[in-house]
Design a protein around this motif. Structure first.
Motif, PDB file in Angstrom:
ATOM      1  N   MET A 133     -14.732 115.086  13.452  1.00  0.00           N
ATOM      2  CA  MET A 133     -16.132 115.324  13.074  1.00  0.00           C
ATOM      3  C   MET A 133     -16.692 114.163  12.247  1.00  0.00           C
ATOM      4  O   MET A 133     -17.861 113.799  12.377  1.00  0.00           O
ATOM      5  CB  MET A 133     -16.281 116.619  12.292  1.00  0.00           C
ATOM      6  N   ALA A 134     -15.866 113.556  11.398  1.00  0.00           N
ATOM      7  CA  ALA A 134     -16.315 112.428  10.591  1.00  0.00           C
ATOM      8  C   ALA A 134     -16.669 111.230  11.473  1.00  0.00           C
ATOM      9  O   ALA A 134     -17.679 110.557  11.243  1.00  0.00           O
ATOM     10  CB  ALA A 134     -15.252 112.041   9.566  1.00  0.00           C
ATOM     11  N   PHE A 135     -15.855 110.969  12.484  1.00  0.00           N
ATOM     12  CA  PHE A 135     -16.159 109.841  13.371  1.00  0.00           C
ATOM     13  C   PHE A 135     -17.357 110.133  14.279  1.00  0.00           C
ATOM     14  O   PHE A 135     -18.150 109.236  14.571  1.00  0.00           O
ATOM     15  CB  PHE A 135     -14.930 109.424  14.181  1.00  0.00           C
ATOM     16  N   VAL A 136     -17.514 111.387  14.709  1.00  0.00           N
ATOM     17  CA  VAL A 136     -18.697 111.755  15.499  1.00  0.00           C
ATOM     18  C   VAL A 136     -19.953 111.619  14.642  1.00  0.00           C
ATOM     19  O   VAL A 136     -20.982 111.126  15.096  1.00  0.00           O
ATOM     20  CB  VAL A 136     -18.551 113.176  16.082  1.00  0.00           C
ATOM     21  N   SER A 137     -19.865 112.047  13.388  1.00  0.00           N
ATOM     22  CA  SER A 137     -20.982 111.899  12.463  1.00  0.00           C
ATOM     23  C   SER A 137     -21.327 110.428  12.258  1.00  0.00           C
ATOM     24  O   SER A 137     -22.504 110.044  12.257  1.00  0.00           O
ATOM     25  CB  SER A 137     -20.640 112.554  11.125  1.00  0.00           C
ATOM     26  N   THR A 138     -20.314 109.593  12.102  1.00  0.00           N
ATOM     27  CA  THR A 138     -20.535 108.152  11.965  1.00  0.00           C
ATOM     28  C   THR A 138     -21.244 107.602  13.196  1.00  0.00           C
ATOM     29  O   THR A 138     -22.178 106.797  13.080  1.00  0.00           O
ATOM     30  CB  THR A 138     -19.198 107.417  11.761  1.00  0.00           C
ATOM     31  N   LEU A 139     -20.835 108.038  14.368  1.00  0.00           N
ATOM     32  CA  LEU A 139     -21.464 107.588  15.608  1.00  0.00           C
ATOM     33  C   LEU A 139     -22.927 108.003  15.678  1.00  0.00           C
ATOM     34  O   LEU A 139     -23.784 107.186  16.065  1.00  0.00           O
ATOM     35  CB  LEU A 139     -20.700 108.128  16.823  1.00  0.00           C
ATOM     36  N   THR A 140     -23.248 109.232  15.298  1.00  0.00           N
ATOM     37  CA  THR A 140     -24.652 109.655  15.352  1.00  0.00           C
ATOM     38  C   THR A 140     -25.505 108.865  14.362  1.00  0.00           C
ATOM     39  O   THR A 140     -26.625 108.486  14.689  1.00  0.00           O
ATOM     40  CB  THR A 140     -24.806 111.168  15.098  1.00  0.00           C
TER      41      THR A 140
END
Length: 155
Positions: A133-140
């Protein structure tokens, strides 16, 4: 029909739900909230690196929500908001990336503790979910930043 953007080049009101990158506000605060709850629900050990992760996820969650409500209420009519949007999202990307890498390293270190049966496998799985979730958040946040920079350059 009203134009989709205000005089500053930023959407306001219901157009926030239909324009890019403002539509990314919703997944940004959803994923930040997930990181926040997943990290908070597990054993916070070691406290120092995970404290940084909690700070970043709560900081970005609160400020993204604040930006979202300002945009929806039409408080972004000044041309300053275009630059402010870029600046906030650049800072958020740097914070999010550092928090995601820190969380990933801490989770990898906890793998050794799981192998010694000192930490439950369920907690380890929650840590892995938090890393994703942290990496997906970073991507968004990164995608939002790219679109905000394009808008800034064209204004």
């Amino acid at each position: 029909m009203a134009p989709s953007v205000s005089g500053s080049g930023l959407p306001s009101g219901a157009q926030v739900f239909t324009t890019m990158p403002e539509i990314l506000f919703i997944p940004e605060f959803i994923f930040d909230g997930l990181v926040w709850t997943l990290v908070a629900s597990t054993l916070v050990n070691p406290a120092n690196p995970l404290g940084w992760v909690m700070f970043v996820s709560i900081f970005c969650f609160v400020f993204t929500t604040l930006f979202f409500f300002i945009y929806v209420c039409g408080g972004n009519q000044s041309p300053v908001w275009i630059g402010l949007d870029v600046a906030y999202h650049l800072v958020a990307v740097m914070f999010q990336l550092s928090a995601a890498v820190t969380l990933a390293q801490t989770t990898l270190d906890n793998k050794k503790v799981v192998d010694l049966n000192l930490l439950s496998f369920k907690t380890y799985q929650e840590d892995i979910a938090a890393v994703v979730m942290a990496f997906v958040s970073t991507l968004t946040y990164f995608i939002h930043t790219i679109f905000a920079i394009f808008r800034y350059k064209s204004s």
